[in-house]
Design an enzyme around this catalytic site. Structure first.
Site: not given
Length: 288
Positions: A44-45, A133, A161, A185, A188, A204
């Site tokens: 995605s990143t 994923y 992931k 994944g 934070e 990311s």
């Protein structure tokens, strides 16, 4: 295959073409400055769902050429077009990637048998290993412990992931499948996942925060939770500010302050306003 992997960004020019020089610079920064253990390419990143099959192949080729065997490489090949996913799986296997990954098929409400067939089809005729994923918030696909177990019956599927806040399921997965690779994944939540003994993480913000992420992971593994918590706090301060300013655009602007030609985001994403660009540069000065 254990360790910290950057969900690699890609540098694009203003017309949306792959900027090869900039992409190589992003790769080098992640290896030499962030010191990550590997790269997760075309996730995605990397704005993967906004680019063509040929651009995906171009990115896979450039990254492998730049990296060689310096770090591990995971190629995200998942696609709603299963022929494209299978083609990319063969392509990166021939290039010498260490493993492939595929996002669960999304948008249409596929049942589990369809999801299982998707993964098995991608792996047909390919001598490689695959990492699921799982990102339910974006795909709408929520799999339970038993369903993961069914997927893991394919010996080529070596891990997941896990991009979800369901730490009960994460703990159950870790307990039930000690020999499978589990990557956190959510950047934070790295500390929380590390306490549950994940094998690594894919993120990311590792593009600009890889060193702190590795510290969190290493300290947690060593039982130094208080120290890890302090670094996670700083990391989350950074993540919060990045998210408030525009995720991919801000990371790219921060990389530019480090001499990395990170380029532009692709439409329909919008570029940073000057005000937000200034904010991104301030974040780089504060955190990098």
């Amino acid at each position: 295959m254990k360790g910290l992997y950057t969900a690699l960004m890609c540098s694009f020019d203003e017309q949306g073409n792959v900027n090869e020089k900039g992409l190589r610079e992003i790769v080098r920064y992640n290896i030499e400055v962030s010191e990550v253990d590997g790269l997760y390419v075309n996730g995605s990143t990397g704005e993967n769902f906004l680019i063509s099959t040929e651009q995906k192949k171009q990115i896979f080729e450039i990254v492998k050429d730049e990296v060689g065997d310096q770090v591990k490489l995971i190629a995200q090949v998942g696609s709603l077009n299963i022929e494209e996913a299978s083609d990319l799986a063969k392509f990166v296997t021939d290039l010498g990637y260490d493993a492939i990954s595929a996002v669960t098929p999304f948008y249409y409400k596929f049942d589990f048998e369809e999801i299982k067939d998707y993964y098995n089809t991608i792996l047909e005729g390919v001598d490689t290993q695959l990492i699921i994923y799982s990102i339910p918030a974006l795909t709408g696909v929520n799999m339970n412990l038993e369903q993961f177990g069914e997927l893991f019956e394919n010996e080529k599927i070596i891990g997941v992931k896990f991009t979800a806040p369901d730490f009960f399921l994460l703990e159950r997965l870790r307990h039930a499948f000690p020999d499978k690779l589990i990557y956190s994944g959510f950047d934070e939540m790295l500390l929380s996942a590390s306490v549950l003994n994940v094998d690594g993480a894919i993120g990311s913000t590792f593009n600009v925060n890889g060193k702190r992420a590795k510290q969190i992971f290493t300290l947690a593994q060593g039982g130094k939770i208080d120290e890890a918590r302090e670094i996670q706090k700083v990391t989350n301060d950074l993540i919060e500010e990045i998210l408030n300013n525009g995720l991919y655009q801000t990371i790219k602007e921060m990389l530019k302050t480090q001499g990395v030609n990170a380029g532009f985001v692709r439409k329909p994403m919008k570029q940073l306003t000057e005000e937000r660009a200034i904010k991104a540069r301030e974040l780089a000065k504060k955190y990098l």
